[in-house]
Design a protein around this motif. Structure first.
Motif, PDB file in Angstrom:
ATOM      1  N   SER A   1       2.224   0.438 -39.326  1.00  0.00           N
ATOM      2  CA  SER A   1       1.411  -0.642 -38.792  1.00  0.00           C
ATOM      3  C   SER A   1       1.925  -0.929 -37.384  1.00  0.00           C
ATOM      4  CB  SER A   1       1.536  -1.868 -39.696  1.00  0.00           C
ATOM      5  OG  SER A   1       0.659  -2.862 -39.227  1.00  0.00           O
ATOM      6  N   VAL A   2       1.069  -0.706 -36.423  1.00  0.00           N
ATOM      7  CA  VAL A   2       1.479  -0.805 -35.017  1.00  0.00           C
ATOM      8  C   VAL A   2       0.782  -2.009 -34.387  1.00  0.00           C
ATOM      9  CG1 VAL A   2       1.403   0.356 -32.783  1.00  0.00           C
ATOM     10  CG2 VAL A   2       1.794   1.682 -34.865  1.00  0.00           C
ATOM     11  N   ASP A   3       1.540  -2.863 -33.753  1.00  0.00           N
ATOM     12  CA  ASP A   3       0.964  -4.059 -33.142  1.00  0.00           C
ATOM     13  C   ASP A   3       1.356  -4.133 -31.675  1.00  0.00           C
ATOM     14  OD1 ASP A   3       0.029  -6.513 -32.429  1.00  0.00           O
ATOM     15  OD2 ASP A   3       0.836  -7.566 -34.174  1.00  0.00           O
ATOM     16  N   TYR A   4       0.401  -3.895 -30.815  1.00  0.00           N
ATOM     17  CA  TYR A   4       0.667  -3.947 -29.381  1.00  0.00           C
ATOM     18  C   TYR A   4       0.245  -5.286 -28.790  1.00  0.00           C
ATOM     19  CZ  TYR A   4       2.637   0.518 -27.988  1.00  0.00           C
ATOM     20  OH  TYR A   4       3.494   1.561 -27.773  1.00  0.00           O
ATOM     21  N   GLY A   5       0.021  -6.242 -29.640  1.00  0.00           N
ATOM     22  CA  GLY A   5      -0.222  -7.598 -29.156  1.00  0.00           C
ATOM     23  C   GLY A   5      -1.637  -7.888 -28.707  1.00  0.00           C
ATOM     24  N   LEU A   6      -2.594  -6.997 -29.003  1.00  0.00           N
ATOM     25  CA  LEU A   6      -3.973  -7.290 -28.595  1.00  0.00           C
ATOM     26  C   LEU A   6      -4.614  -8.271 -29.571  1.00  0.00           C
ATOM     27  CD1 LEU A   6      -3.342  -4.480 -27.128  1.00  0.00           C
ATOM     28  CD2 LEU A   6      -5.784  -4.454 -26.802  1.00  0.00           C
ATOM     29  N   THR A   7      -5.501  -9.109 -29.052  1.00  0.00           N
ATOM     30  CA  THR A   7      -6.051 -10.176 -29.896  1.00  0.00           C
ATOM     31  C   THR A   7      -7.582 -10.208 -29.944  1.00  0.00           C
ATOM     32  OG1 THR A   7      -5.885 -11.638 -28.001  1.00  0.00           O
ATOM     33  CG2 THR A   7      -4.105 -11.765 -29.614  1.00  0.00           C
ATOM     34  N   ASP A   8      -8.255  -9.346 -29.176  1.00  0.00           N
ATOM     35  CA  ASP A   8      -9.711  -9.433 -29.091  1.00  0.00           C
ATOM     36  C   ASP A   8     -10.384  -8.642 -30.221  1.00  0.00           C
ATOM     37  OD1 ASP A   8     -12.328  -9.583 -28.460  1.00  0.00           O
ATOM     38  OD2 ASP A   8     -12.182  -8.629 -26.491  1.00  0.00           O
ATOM     39  N   PRO A   9     -10.983  -9.356 -31.201  1.00  0.00           N
ATOM     40  CA  PRO A   9     -11.613  -8.617 -32.302  1.00  0.00           C
ATOM     41  C   PRO A   9     -12.887  -7.896 -31.876  1.00  0.00           C
ATOM     42  CG  PRO A   9     -12.001 -10.952 -32.555  1.00  0.00           C
ATOM     43  CD  PRO A   9     -11.113 -10.813 -31.361  1.00  0.00           C
ATOM     44  N   LEU A  10     -13.331  -8.131 -30.638  1.00  0.00           N
ATOM     45  CA  LEU A  10     -14.496  -7.386 -30.150  1.00  0.00           C
ATOM     46  C   LEU A  10     -14.062  -6.249 -29.220  1.00  0.00           C
ATOM     47  CD1 LEU A  10     -17.009 -10.307 -29.691  1.00  0.00           C
ATOM     48  CD2 LEU A  10     -17.128  -8.470 -31.365  1.00  0.00           C
ATOM     49  N   ASN A  11     -12.785  -5.910 -29.286  1.00  0.00           N
ATOM     50  CA  ASN A  11     -12.303  -4.713 -28.594  1.00  0.00           C
ATOM     51  C   ASN A  11     -11.289  -4.019 -29.484  1.00  0.00           C
ATOM     52  OD1 ASN A  11     -11.709  -2.733 -26.792  1.00  0.00           O
ATOM     53  ND2 ASN A  11     -10.847  -4.066 -25.206  1.00  0.00           N
ATOM     54  N   MET A  12     -11.774  -3.590 -30.645  1.00  0.00           N
ATOM     55  CA  MET A  12     -10.879  -3.007 -31.647  1.00  0.00           C
ATOM     56  C   MET A  12     -10.362  -1.643 -31.238  1.00  0.00           C
ATOM     57  SD  MET A  12     -11.043  -4.953 -34.521  1.00  0.00           S
ATOM     58  CE  MET A  12     -12.069  -4.988 -35.937  1.00  0.00           C
ATOM     59  N   GLY A  13     -11.170  -0.909 -30.488  1.00  0.00           N
ATOM     60  CA  GLY A  13     -10.742   0.426 -30.056  1.00  0.00           C
ATOM     61  C   GLY A  13      -9.432   0.347 -29.290  1.00  0.00           C
ATOM     62  N   ALA A  14      -9.347  -0.614 -28.383  1.00  0.00           N
ATOM     63  CA  ALA A  14      -8.141  -0.766 -27.574  1.00  0.00           C
ATOM     64  C   ALA A  14      -6.960  -1.179 -28.450  1.00  0.00           C
ATOM     65  CB  ALA A  14      -8.375  -1.810 -26.486  1.00  0.00           C
TER      66      ALA A  14
ATOM     67  N   CYS B   1      -2.558  -2.616 -36.288  1.00  0.00           N
ATOM     68  CA  CYS B   1      -3.450  -1.495 -36.583  1.00  0.00           C
ATOM     69  C   CYS B   1      -2.676  -0.353 -37.209  1.00  0.00           C
ATOM     70  CB  CYS B   1      -4.118  -0.991 -35.309  1.00  0.00           C
ATOM     71  SG  CYS B   1      -5.184  -2.220 -34.572  1.00  0.00           S
ATOM     72  N   THR B   2      -3.409   0.510 -37.880  1.00  0.00           N
ATOM     73  CA  THR B   2      -2.760   1.673 -38.458  1.00  0.00           C
ATOM     74  C   THR B   2      -3.607   2.908 -38.225  1.00  0.00           C
ATOM     75  OG1 THR B   2      -1.619   2.491 -40.419  1.00  0.00           O
ATOM     76  CG2 THR B   2      -3.791   1.532 -40.767  1.00  0.00           C
ATOM     77  N   ALA B   3      -3.018   4.058 -38.441  1.00  0.00           N
ATOM     78  CA  ALA B   3      -3.761   5.316 -38.375  1.00  0.00           C
ATOM     79  C   ALA B   3      -3.085   6.285 -39.328  1.00  0.00           C
ATOM     80  CB  ALA B   3      -3.750   5.871 -36.954  1.00  0.00           C
ATOM     81  N   HIS B   4      -3.875   6.894 -40.190  1.00  0.00           N
ATOM     82  CA  HIS B   4      -3.333   7.905 -41.103  1.00  0.00           C
ATOM     83  C   HIS B   4      -3.920   9.248 -40.691  1.00  0.00           C
ATOM     84  CE1 HIS B   4      -1.772   4.746 -43.621  1.00  0.00           C
ATOM     85  NE2 HIS B   4      -2.969   4.201 -43.714  1.00  0.00           N
ATOM     86  N   SER B   5      -3.113  10.295 -40.816  1.00  0.00           N
ATOM     87  CA  SER B   5      -3.651  11.588 -40.421  1.00  0.00           C
ATOM     88  C   SER B   5      -3.538  12.585 -41.560  1.00  0.00           C
ATOM     89  CB  SER B   5      -2.926  12.123 -39.191  1.00  0.00           C
ATOM     90  OG  SER B   5      -1.650  12.552 -39.558  1.00  0.00           O
ATOM     91  N   VAL B   6      -4.432  13.535 -41.544  1.00  0.00           N
ATOM     92  CA  VAL B   6      -4.406  14.607 -42.508  1.00  0.00           C
ATOM     93  C   VAL B   6      -4.808  15.892 -41.780  1.00  0.00           C
ATOM     94  CG1 VAL B   6      -6.774  14.335 -43.362  1.00  0.00           C
ATOM     95  CG2 VAL B   6      -5.017  15.139 -44.903  1.00  0.00           C
ATOM     96  N   GLU B   7      -4.103  16.952 -42.129  1.00  0.00           N
ATOM     97  CA  GLU B   7      -4.353  18.221 -41.449  1.00  0.00           C
ATOM     98  C   GLU B   7      -5.066  19.150 -42.414  1.00  0.00           C
ATOM     99  OE1 GLU B   7      -0.838  19.677 -39.502  1.00  0.00           O
ATOM    100  OE2 GLU B   7      -1.464  21.740 -39.811  1.00  0.00           O
ATOM    101  N   LEU B   8      -6.269  19.557 -42.053  1.00  0.00           N
ATOM    102  CA  LEU B   8      -7.055  20.429 -42.924  1.00  0.00           C
ATOM    103  C   LEU B   8      -7.069  21.836 -42.358  1.00  0.00           C
ATOM    104  CD1 LEU B   8     -10.183  18.180 -43.672  1.00  0.00           C
ATOM    105  CD2 LEU B   8      -8.026  18.318 -44.936  1.00  0.00           C
ATOM    106  N   VAL B   9      -6.898  22.804 -43.231  1.00  0.00           N
ATOM    107  CA  VAL B   9      -6.881  24.201 -42.798  1.00  0.00           C
ATOM    108  C   VAL B   9      -7.851  24.976 -43.666  1.00  0.00           C
ATOM    109  CG1 VAL B   9      -5.466  26.279 -42.598  1.00  0.00           C
ATOM    110  CG2 VAL B   9      -4.485  24.060 -42.040  1.00  0.00           C
ATOM    111  N   MET B  10      -8.681  25.792 -43.008  1.00  0.00           N
ATOM    112  CA  MET B  10      -9.543  26.690 -43.770  1.00  0.00           C
ATOM    113  C   MET B  10      -8.688  27.920 -44.015  1.00  0.00           C
ATOM    114  SD  MET B  10     -12.414  26.463 -45.055  1.00  0.00           S
ATOM    115  CE  MET B  10     -13.290  27.612 -46.091  1.00  0.00           C
ATOM    116  N   GLY B  11      -8.127  27.982 -45.218  1.00  0.00           N
ATOM    117  CA  GLY B  11      -7.021  28.922 -45.431  1.00  0.00           C
ATOM    118  C   GLY B  11      -7.450  30.335 -45.713  1.00  0.00           C
ATOM    119  N   GLU B  12      -6.702  31.261 -45.150  1.00  0.00           N
ATOM    120  CA  GLU B  12      -6.803  32.650 -45.605  1.00  0.00           C
ATOM    121  C   GLU B  12      -5.406  33.131 -45.917  1.00  0.00           C
ATOM    122  OE1 GLU B  12      -8.229  34.558 -42.042  1.00  0.00           O
ATOM    123  OE2 GLU B  12      -9.287  32.685 -41.677  1.00  0.00           O
ATOM    124  N   GLY B  13      -4.489  32.834 -44.995  1.00  0.00           N
ATOM    125  CA  GLY B  13      -3.216  33.537 -45.060  1.00  0.00           C
ATOM    126  C   GLY B  13      -2.060  32.686 -45.507  1.00  0.00           C
ATOM    127  N   GLY B  14      -0.862  33.226 -45.293  1.00  0.00           N
ATOM    128  CA  GLY B  14       0.348  32.627 -45.832  1.00  0.00           C
ATOM    129  C   GLY B  14       0.981  31.569 -44.956  1.00  0.00           C
TER     130      GLY B  14
END
Lengths: 340, 151
Positions: free
Chosen positions: A190-203, A325-338
């Motif tokens: 959970s990362v908080d950079y101190g922004l407070t504007d709920p109409l600028n969520m991207g930032a 704010c938070t961000a979760h990541s997932v790495e998807l691979v269309m696998g063939e190999g090792g």
């Protein structure tokens, strides 16, 4: 675990199928509409209330995913999903009708990926043959939850975003060749950079997205060049350019064509949606339609999905609090190999 | 990147609110609403038995009735996106706040839903409006008492 919060799945759970149900505005305006599976004639989806409509969408999307995976509801072991309404009642009601073991997950708009991570862990543990994972949002229900009544007239600024009406779900199964595999994941802080504007969520969300990107790359030892695309959830045009600037500033160079943002692309360049789309259904709808298809078609071989979420409530911002704010990541691979 | 550098970057990169354009649009929208109101007032004065003092009430009621229709058909929010304060400040903005809340909370029933939430947004207008009227009346009473002005 390869680094703190960075997971590696040696069993490589697969995403067997994915489906998206979306509202009438999305049918008309979204540039991904041709990839969605089901639409409704009205925002109410034939129900009495927006919240019931929200629930119906979740159920329908789950049904479609199972159908595509050639499975019955009884074949699924778990349902992991969430939404943005108080106490996540739409997900709860949908779960009640689906009769599946269920855990509601709240990571705001990052639930599309947090549910995938939890599903992959259950699969990796051998506890699940098929888990339904996903998230959703319904414009009217969410606007009411976080902002003003739908018909209330107030002027939105250029940084505002538009909550989408969509539910995106995926079926996670043990490894099946020929389907995208979940290789790595990073649980966001959970990362908080101190922004407070709920109409600028991207930032507000951009620093969280960067934190997760950075941790994912250093944890897995991958470089941005290893990915065909790095796709954030709903930073919108404002948040996306901030995120890219932060990455550049820290020495992470990525080709512009590889940076994608579901929120920025969702409604094209239509200015009536301001900085773009948002909502828990936004990233889910794009990941589980466009991205899944591109992986299946072989256009993408390895992608990094970073879903972002603003963890605020109407109460917290009225009390003058900042927006964690938070961000979760997932790495998807269309696998063939090792190679991992 | 630390918080301070980020907030500078954010200030620099976030698109600015087009202040001059918004002011002009607010002026035009607010002006148009008031002109319509004036027209309705003259209508009541010429065709009915109202004076300039008494025509105010039916005029306000008519404007709110029009806003009720516009809100219900989803048009007022579009006017507000264009007009900003120009559509929020006149009585039409008050009507819209009240009616949109009533529509929104219809699903929770008439008593706890519509009744309990109708003035959720507009309530503060009433509270501060009544309080401001009280303060102004108090000042005027004192001034009259000391003979500075007359009623």
């Amino acid at each position: 675990m390869v680094a703190r919060g960075v997971l590696s799945f040696s069993g490589r759970p697969s995403i067997r199928s994915a489906a998206v149900a979306a509202g009438p505005l999305e049918k008309k305006k979204s540039r991904f509409a041709h990839l969605f599976d089901q639409f409704y004639d009205s925002e109410l989806c034939g129900e009495e209330t927006n919240e019931k409509a929200h629930s119906r969408m979740i159920e329908d999307a789950c049904g479609l995913v199972l159908e595509k995976a050639e499975a019955m509801p009884a074949d699924a072991d778990f349902l992991l999903c969430g939404d943005l309404v108080n106490q996540m009642t739409p997900s709860n009601f949908a779960a009640a009708n689906l009769h599946l073991p269920y855990i509601g997950l709240f990571s705001a708009c990052a639930t599309s990926v947090s549910s995938l991570i939890a599903a992959a862990l259950l699969t990796e543990a051998g506890a699940s043959r098929l888990t339904l994972a996903g998230s959703s949002s319904q414009h009217n229900a969410i606007e009411r939850q976080f902002r003003y009544p739908i018909e209330y007239g107030f002027q939105k600024g250029p940084t505002a975003q538009w909550t989408v009406t969509a539910a995106g779900f995926a079926a996670v199964t043990p490894n099946e060749p020929g389907y995208p595999e979940i290789r790595h994941a990073t649980v966001g802080r959970s990362v908080d950079y101190g922004l407070t504007d709920p109409l600028n969520m991207g930032a507000a969300m951009a620093p969280a997205a960067f934190d997760t990107l950075n941790r994912h790359l250093s944890g897995t030892g991958n470089t941005p060049d290893d990915y065909d695309a790095i796709i954030t959830g709903d930073l919108g045009s404002v948040g996306s350019s901030l995120f890219r600037n932060m990455a550049k500033d820290e020495g992470i160079e990525v080709k512009r064509s590889k940076w994608r943002d579901a929120g920025e692309e969702f409604y094209g360049d239509d200015p009536s949606f301001f900085a773009g789309a948002s909502g828990a259904g936004c990233s889910a709808a794009v990941y589980f339609s466009d991205v899944f298809k591109r992986l299946m078609d072989g256009e993408y071989r390895r992608v990094l999905l970073i879903a972002t979420g603003a963890l605020l409530s109407p109460l917290s911002f009225q009390q003058g609090d900042t927006i964690p704010c938070t961000a979760h990541s997932v790495e998807l691979v269309m696998g063939e190999g090792g190679e991992s | 990147m630390d918080q301070k550098t980020y907030s500078q970057l954010e200030q620099k990169m976030s698109p600015k609110v087009p202040l001059a354009g918004n002011l002009i649009r607010a002026f035009l929208t607010g002006g148009l609403i008031c002109a319509i109101g004036q027209g309705i007032m003259y209508f009541y004065m010429y065709f009915f038995d109202f004076t300039e003092k008494t025509a105010g009430n039916p005029t306000v009621a008519t404007l709110i009735f029009i806003v009720m229709l516009l809100t219900g058909f989803g048009k007022y929010k579009k006017i507000a996106q264009f007009g900003g304060a120009g559509s929020a400040v006149p009585v039409t903005g008050f009507g819209n706040a009240m009616i949109s809340s009533a529509i929104e909370h219809r699903t929770e029933g008439y008593v706890l839903g519509v009744g309990g939430n109708m003035f959720k947004l507009a309530g503060s207008v009433i509270v501060f409006g009544v309080f401001a009227a009280f303060v102004v009346a108090l000042i005027k009473t004192i001034l009259v008492k000391f003979g500075v002005v007359g009623w």
